[in-house]
Enzyme design. Structure first.
Site, PDB file in Angstrom:
ATOM      1  N   SER A  23      20.496 -56.448  44.097  1.00 35.87           N
ATOM      2  CA  SER A  23      20.386 -57.614  44.977  1.00 35.87           C
ATOM      3  C   SER A  23      21.267 -58.749  44.460  1.00 35.87           C
ATOM      4  O   SER A  23      21.306 -59.827  45.034  1.00 35.87           O
ATOM      5  CB  SER A  23      18.925 -58.064  45.107  1.00 35.87           C
ATOM      6  OG  SER A  23      18.380 -58.219  43.821  1.00 35.87           O
ATOM      7  N   ASP A  25      24.873 -60.678  42.912  1.00 35.99           N
ATOM      8  CA  ASP A  25      26.151 -61.093  43.465  1.00 35.99           C
ATOM      9  C   ASP A  25      27.245 -60.019  43.333  1.00 35.99           C
ATOM     10  O   ASP A  25      28.037 -59.796  44.249  1.00 35.99           O
ATOM     11  CB  ASP A  25      26.556 -62.332  42.633  1.00 35.99           C
ATOM     12  CG  ASP A  25      27.601 -63.131  43.319  1.00 35.99           C
ATOM     13  OD1 ASP A  25      27.482 -63.285  44.543  1.00 35.99           O
ATOM     14  OD2 ASP A  25      28.537 -63.588  42.636  1.00 35.99           O
ATOM     15  N   LEU A  26      27.258 -59.342  42.193  1.00 35.89           N
ATOM     16  CA  LEU A  26      28.325 -58.357  41.943  1.00 35.89           C
ATOM     17  C   LEU A  26      28.260 -57.210  42.948  1.00 35.89           C
ATOM     18  O   LEU A  26      29.278 -56.759  43.480  1.00 35.89           O
ATOM     19  CB  LEU A  26      28.221 -57.798  40.515  1.00 35.89           C
ATOM     20  CG  LEU A  26      29.372 -56.894  40.104  1.00 35.89           C
ATOM     21  CD1 LEU A  26      30.663 -57.692  39.915  1.00 35.89           C
ATOM     22  CD2 LEU A  26      29.053 -56.117  38.827  1.00 35.89           C
ATOM     23  N   LYS A 132      30.555 -56.381  31.455  1.00 39.17           N
ATOM     24  CA  LYS A 132      30.624 -57.407  30.426  1.00 39.17           C
ATOM     25  C   LYS A 132      29.686 -58.571  30.800  1.00 39.17           C
ATOM     26  O   LYS A 132      29.378 -58.689  31.988  1.00 39.17           O
ATOM     27  CB  LYS A 132      32.058 -57.907  30.234  1.00 39.17           C
ATOM     28  CG  LYS A 132      32.620 -58.669  31.451  1.00 39.17           C
ATOM     29  CD  LYS A 132      33.871 -59.383  31.112  1.00 39.17           C
ATOM     30  CE  LYS A 132      33.586 -60.754  30.581  1.00 39.17           C
ATOM     31  NZ  LYS A 132      33.325 -61.766  31.634  1.00 39.17           N
ATOM     32  N   LYS A 166      43.058 -53.609  37.015  1.00 37.64           N
ATOM     33  CA  LYS A 166      43.984 -54.276  37.946  1.00 37.64           C
ATOM     34  C   LYS A 166      45.294 -53.496  37.921  1.00 37.64           C
ATOM     35  O   LYS A 166      45.767 -53.094  36.849  1.00 37.64           O
ATOM     36  CB  LYS A 166      44.211 -55.735  37.514  1.00 37.64           C
ATOM     37  CG  LYS A 166      42.990 -56.628  37.756  1.00 37.64           C
ATOM     38  CD  LYS A 166      43.294 -58.064  37.374  1.00 37.64           C
ATOM     39  CE  LYS A 166      42.048 -58.933  37.401  1.00 37.64           C
ATOM     40  NZ  LYS A 166      41.643 -59.403  38.712  1.00 37.64           N
ATOM     41  N   ASP A 219      33.938 -65.476  27.473  1.00 37.10           N
ATOM     42  CA  ASP A 219      33.977 -64.959  28.841  1.00 37.10           C
ATOM     43  C   ASP A 219      35.301 -64.265  29.160  1.00 37.10           C
ATOM     44  O   ASP A 219      35.333 -63.274  29.884  1.00 37.10           O
ATOM     45  CB  ASP A 219      33.763 -66.142  29.813  1.00 37.10           C
ATOM     46  CG  ASP A 219      33.672 -65.713  31.264  1.00 37.10           C
ATOM     47  OD1 ASP A 219      32.945 -64.743  31.540  1.00 37.10           O
ATOM     48  OD2 ASP A 219      34.328 -66.337  32.120  1.00 37.10           O
ATOM     49  N   HIS A 224      39.056 -59.603  28.483  1.00 36.22           N
ATOM     50  CA  HIS A 224      40.232 -59.428  29.337  1.00 36.22           C
ATOM     51  C   HIS A 224      41.550 -59.738  28.605  1.00 36.22           C
ATOM     52  O   HIS A 224      42.512 -58.977  28.689  1.00 36.22           O
ATOM     53  CB  HIS A 224      40.153 -60.347  30.559  1.00 36.22           C
ATOM     54  CG  HIS A 224      38.865 -60.241  31.325  1.00 36.22           C
ATOM     55  ND1 HIS A 224      38.211 -59.054  31.533  1.00 36.22           N
ATOM     56  CD2 HIS A 224      38.120 -61.186  31.955  1.00 36.22           C
ATOM     57  CE1 HIS A 224      37.124 -59.275  32.256  1.00 36.22           C
ATOM     58  NE2 HIS A 224      37.040 -60.563  32.518  1.00 36.22           N
TER      59      HIS A 224
END
Ligand code: BG6
Length: 450
Positions: A23, A25-26, A132, A166, A219, A224
């Protein structure tokens, strides 16, 4: 020139994909849309099922209504409340040899969720994808790895870093190792500096609860940006076996030494909903690193990332050293050669050269050679990172996932650092002045090229 996609193997077996925390956001923004595209492209079979899991009380129909989906795909989507009984539930839908469990959950529940999956009876048929952040420092990442490995071997664990999936990031290794002209200059003899940007225009938005506990270094840099640095600087792997690639990335992570770090925060951050009054969290970070190995000693690496900046853009730049002898004197118009990997918002690779301005006088001018995805691959859709990650997790391909050793080493390198530096304030919509001075490639030069 157009390229054909090769080597795409449809996932023929029917599989069950369980999204834990569906449920959130992702699932809404990324996972369900990605699965819908994979289904459309027949990369997952029509007999596969997707099960959303969560604490809320949805019916299949009310769960399906949360997404903009239609047709057969809608019918492949189900909802199950909680992990208890999930195995039986899946059995009622068919016999699935492959199961993916995607943990789209608060990190504090990773360890207990993995244990629950095991207790529920999931064994070697399951591949577990973990989003992550994986830990918040070396100790917590190490403990998390240990607790997961009590139940599942590393071969069943897929730590996702969506930057690795990506397109333009995947292309770094191809560009470097499928072409022979770059390798000879890919070292500190020729490269003056390596620079990586990850700029965002958005602030913390609805994610202050998470972000204020993390900050830009945890983050973005730990995962990344260090991963992109590894791909840019690693030695050629012996083969494309994920283990061989990872061992070269690990060699880079081992060789990294962070020399300087500076942090910043956009004005108004402390007033954002969910940010602690006495928050010491950065929304901007600049780092200078060294890579202490044979290839890179003498080439500094600069990294910067931030939120609420003037533009969205991720790019990696390599600036070449000047020619040892200035033949063209005065050197007006000459600029150092630069190679830019544009990762987003548009994808491409650009080489900056110096050329002759047409005319009777000898005048030099900056010029570019550009390979832009929009031109070279026009008509080929660039897949969204989560499509690739979900498909690879189904196929059991670890190449674009992060190993336990990589994640722990990356944390080790950042250990203690954020506390040791001050905090500058910057205006929203601007880029703070660099503490490193005038060393940066002018990435804005490349914005309009691809
Ligand atoms: C996530 C970070 O991993 O990456 C976010 O948690 C950040 O804070 C996001 O906004 C950026 O991803 P992308 O793909 O939009 O560059």
């Amino acid at each position: 020139m157009k390229f054909k996609m090769a080597g795409m193997i449809p996932a023929k077996e029917k599989s069950a994909i369980v999204i834990l925390g569906a449920s959130g956001d992702l699932a809404r923004r990324k996972l369900i849309p990605a699965l819908s595209v994979l289904r459309e492209q027949e990369l997952i079979s029509k007999d596969s099922i997707i099960i959303g899991e969560g604490r809320s009380d949805f019916t299949d129909e009310s769960f399906r209504d949360r997404f903009e989906i239609c047709g057969d795909f809608r019918e492949q989507l189900f909802y199950h409340q909680g992990i208890d009984g999930m195995k039986e539930f899946i059995k009622t839908k068919g016999d699935f040899k492959k199961i993916i469990a995607f943990l789209s959950l608060p990190p504090s529940s990773y360890s207990s969720t993995v244990e629950k999956l095991y207790n529920e009876g999931f064994r070697e048929e399951v591949n577990i994808v973990i989003e992550k952040p994986f830990g918040r420092d070396y100790k917590s990442a190490h403990e998390l790895n240990e607790s997961i490995h009590r139940f599942y071997p590393e071969s069943q664990i897929f730590r996702s870093d969506h930057y690795l999936a990506k397109e333009a990031v995947q292309n770094i290794l191809i560009f470097r190792f499928a072409n022979s002209i770059f390798e000879a200059s890919w070292n500190s003899t020729y490269i003056e500096s390596i620079q990586i940007n990850a700029f965002e225009t958005i602030g913390v938005e609805e994610r202050a609860g998470y972000f204020d506990q993390a900050g830009s270094i945890r983050d973005m840099v730990q995962n990344h940006l260090l991963q992109m640095l590894c791909l840019t600087t690693m030695d050629p792997p012996v083969s494309l076996d994920p283990e061989d690639i990872k061992s070269q990335k690990i060699n880079i992570l081992k060789a990294i030494e962070i020399e300087e770090i500076s942090r910043g925060r956009y004005d108004g951050y402390l007033d954002e909903k969910g940010v602690a009054e006495d928050s010491d969290t950065e929304t901007w970070a600049e780092l200078k690193l060294k890579i202490n190995n044979h290839r890179w000693a003498g080439t500094p690496v600069y990294i910067r990332t931030g939120k609420a900046l003037d533009r969205k853009g991720t790019e990696i730049g390599l600036r070449f050293r000047k020619r040892p002898h200035a033949l063209y004197n005065p050197p007006a118009g000459t600029a150092p050669n630069e190679i830019i990997f544009k990762v987003q918002p548009s994808e491409g690779i650009i080489l900056q050269l110096t050329g002759k301005n047409p005319g009777m006088e000898l005048q030099l001018a900056r010029t570019d050679m550009a390979f832009c995805y929009n031109d070279s691959f026009a008509g080929n859709n660039i897949p969204e990172a989560y499509q690739k990650l979900l498909l690879d997790a189904l196929r059991g391909d670890h190449t674009l996932f992060v190993s336990a050793a990589e994640t722990e080493l990356a944390w080790k390198k950042l250990q203690g650092l954020p506390k040791t530096v001050g905090m500058i304030e910057y205006e929203k919509g601007t880029v703070p002045d660099s503490v490193f001075g005038d060393i940066w490639i002018n990435f804005e030069n490349y914005v309009g090229i691809c």
